[in-house]
Every structure is written in structure tokens, then in C-alpha cells.
Design a protein around this motif. Structure first.
Motif, PDB file in Angstrom:
ATOM      1  N   THR A 142      -0.012  -9.281  25.453  1.00 44.16           N
ATOM      2  CA  THR A 142       1.112 -10.010  26.422  1.00 44.16           C
ATOM      3  C   THR A 142       2.437  -9.852  25.902  1.00 44.16           C
ATOM      4  OG1 THR A 142      -0.753 -11.761  27.026  1.00 44.16           O
ATOM      5  CG2 THR A 142       1.651 -12.259  27.333  1.00 44.16           C
ATOM      6  N   ASP A 195      -3.055  -0.167  34.955  1.00 46.87           N
ATOM      7  CA  ASP A 195      -2.603  -1.535  35.206  1.00 46.87           C
ATOM      8  C   ASP A 195      -2.650  -2.112  33.960  1.00 46.87           C
ATOM      9  OD1 ASP A 195      -5.315  -2.471  35.205  1.00 46.87           O
ATOM     10  OD2 ASP A 195      -5.365  -1.894  37.393  1.00 46.87           O
ATOM     11  N   ALA A 196      -2.195  -3.548  34.292  1.00 41.19           N
ATOM     12  CA  ALA A 196      -2.222  -4.267  32.985  1.00 41.19           C
ATOM     13  C   ALA A 196      -3.370  -4.857  32.772  1.00 41.19           C
ATOM     14  CB  ALA A 196      -1.147  -5.725  33.440  1.00 41.19           C
ATOM     15  N   LEU A 230       3.604  -6.405  26.676  1.00 43.77           N
ATOM     16  CA  LEU A 230       3.567  -5.987  28.222  1.00 43.77           C
ATOM     17  C   LEU A 230       5.091  -6.715  28.587  1.00 43.77           C
ATOM     18  CD1 LEU A 230       0.074  -6.530  29.530  1.00 43.77           C
ATOM     19  CD2 LEU A 230       1.495  -4.347  29.375  1.00 43.77           C
ATOM     20  N   TYR A 290       3.499 -11.088  33.548  1.00 46.05           N
ATOM     21  CA  TYR A 290       3.969 -11.368  32.279  1.00 46.05           C
ATOM     22  C   TYR A 290       5.513 -11.482  32.122  1.00 46.05           C
ATOM     23  CZ  TYR A 290      -0.529  -9.609  31.071  1.00 46.05           C
ATOM     24  OH  TYR A 290      -2.047  -9.567  31.175  1.00 46.05           O
ATOM     25  N   LEU A 347       1.063   3.023  31.224  1.00 41.26           N
ATOM     26  CA  LEU A 347       1.039   1.978  32.283  1.00 41.26           C
ATOM     27  C   LEU A 347       1.500   2.754  33.798  1.00 41.26           C
ATOM     28  CD1 LEU A 347       2.565  -1.106  30.604  1.00 41.26           C
ATOM     29  CD2 LEU A 347       0.335  -1.140  31.723  1.00 41.26           C
ATOM     30  N   LEU A 381       4.605  -1.015  36.903  1.00 40.50           N
ATOM     31  CA  LEU A 381       5.357  -1.994  35.713  1.00 40.50           C
ATOM     32  C   LEU A 381       5.841  -3.316  36.852  1.00 40.50           C
ATOM     33  CD1 LEU A 381       7.125   0.140  33.478  1.00 40.50           C
ATOM     34  CD2 LEU A 381       4.889  -0.819  33.319  1.00 40.50           C
ATOM     35  N   VAL A 383       3.280  -5.870  36.409  1.00 38.36           N
ATOM     36  CA  VAL A 383       3.229  -6.414  34.597  1.00 38.36           C
ATOM     37  C   VAL A 383       4.585  -7.685  34.757  1.00 38.36           C
ATOM     38  CG1 VAL A 383       3.992  -5.886  32.453  1.00 38.36           C
ATOM     39  CG2 VAL A 383       2.535  -4.332  33.787  1.00 38.36           C
TER      40      VAL A 383
END
Length: 219
Positions: free
Chosen positions: A52, A24-25, A55, A104, A20, A97, A100
Motif C-alpha cells: 500500500t 492493476d492494483a 502504491l 490508495y 502497473l 494508475l 490506484v
């Protein structure tokens, strides 16, 4: 025949975090992670039921790092400020992150530690007990939004940053004073979004905490 190596949960999270750093996510996938580890995606689903969930676990590790060694000191505003700055710094070291985390939301130990400290601080503020959850939620939204916005600017390359800075200068210094009189007037003092991020973070947070304090005094 030697079987495939079995990766531990922590090793999987280490590899996901590293992946990451350069993506990216949206582009991240369990299949890409499995390829990086030299294993099959099905082996990773034994640890995490979905992308998910994985993450969320990665984001939670950042929160755990932010809480490592934390000790509450000062009044409730100082506690919330210190905690927010620790979370900001933790995600600042791994800005990819931050998005993220914003998307999430974690429900792991790191998240619970952060929630507990903010709720405990608000409980000592003098707020009516029934107002604490709503105030907590607004604070959490504000802090997450500020960190995510700052991280977005941190992930651009030096070349992209310089290009953006030059476009900013052209747009501001070259503004037509008849059409944009205020912009032309303040052109030499207006700064780009990437400037003084920490100062802006602290000032916005302080203003919100001041708003909460004013509400307490009004009751």
C-alpha cells in the motif's frame, strides 16, 4: 562474489509504474516487482513498508507530474478547473494508475501540493473559513471519481471497445418503443459513456463549482 544490485527508491518507483501499466492494483505485488528487478522482496521493504505504501508513492508521482510547472491564474473557479484538468491529463496518460490513486490516496508531496492549491483557491472564493474543508473534500471526491471512471474506460483494448460499442448500438437502436419509449425516441442521439469525456468532466465540475458559488452568494 558480486552482490545483488541495490535499487534506489526512484528506480523502484519507475519499475512499479511500468509494471502497473500492464496490470492493476489487485494483481500487483511486491514479489512481482522484485522479480522484475531481479532482486528479493526484502530489499524493497527497506524502501517501502508495504504494498500500500508503495502504491501510494506511485500515485503521488503522477500528482507531482501534474503540478510540474503549474502557476495559479484567474479566479478561484478557474484555478480549481485548471488544476483538475491537469490532474485528469496526468492520469489520462497512465490510466491504470488512476484506480490506484482512488483506492490508495497519496499523502506525499504531490498530494500536498494539490491540496494546498485547492484550499488556497477556496479561501479566496468568499466561503466562510469553517466551510472550506468540507467543500474541499467534496471537490476531491468528485474529481477523483470522475478521473477513475474515465480511466476505467481507457484501459479496455480496441477490440473490447468495439464489442462494447456494438452492444450499445444494439441495446439502444433496437429498444422496443412500447417498453422503452424515451430510449427509442432519443436512440439516434444518445451516446455511449466513452464519448465526449472531457466535455462531461468540465460540465460536471463547472456545475459543482457553480453550486459552491450559489451558496456563497446566499450567505
Amino acid at each position: 562474489m558480486t552482490g545483488r544490485r541495490r535499487w534506489s527508491t526512484e528506480e523502484i518507483l519507475d519499475a512499479a509504474t511500468e509494471l502497473l501499466r500492464t496490470s492493476d492494483a489487485d494483481s500487483f505485488s511486491v514479489r512481482k516487482l522484485a522479480t522484475a528487478l531481479g532482486t528479493d522482496p526484502s530489499s524493497l521493504y527497506r524502501h517501502f513498508r508495504s504494498k500500500t505504501e508503495l502504491l501510494r508513492a506511485v500515485a503521488d508521482r503522477i500528482l507531482l507530474a501534474a503540478m510540474d510547472g503549474y502557476r495559479p491564474e484567474g479566479d478561484w473557479k478557474q484555478r480549481v478547473t485548471a488544476l483538475a484538468l491537469r490532474v485528469r491529463e496526468a492520469f489520462g496518460q497512465q490510466p491504470q494508475l488512476a484506480a490506484v490513486w482512488g483506492r490508495y490516496a497519496s499523502s506525499g508531496t504531490g498530494s500536498r501540493l494539490v491540496m494546498e492549491e485547492v484550499l488556497q483557491a477556496l479561501r479566496t472564493s468568499g466561503l466562510p473559513d469553517e466551510e472550506v474543508p468540507a467543500r474541499y473534500h467534496r471537490l476531491a471526491v468528485l474529481i477523483a471519481a470522475l478521473i477513475a471512471a474515465e480511466a476505467t474506460g481507457s484501459t479496455v483494448s480496441p477490440e473490447e471497445y468495439e464489442q462494447g460499442l456494438e452492444l450499445f448500438r444494439v441495446a439502444v437502436l433496437g429498444a422496443d418503443p412500447e417498453r422503452f419509449p424515451a430510449l427509442a425516441h432519443y436512440a439516434r442521439d444518445v451516446r455511449p459513456l466513452g464519448a465526449d469525456r472531457r466535455a462531461a468532466f468540465e460540465e460536471i465540475l463547472a456545475a459543482h463549482l457553480g453550486h459552491i458559488e450559489a451558496a456563497i452568494r446566499a450567505d
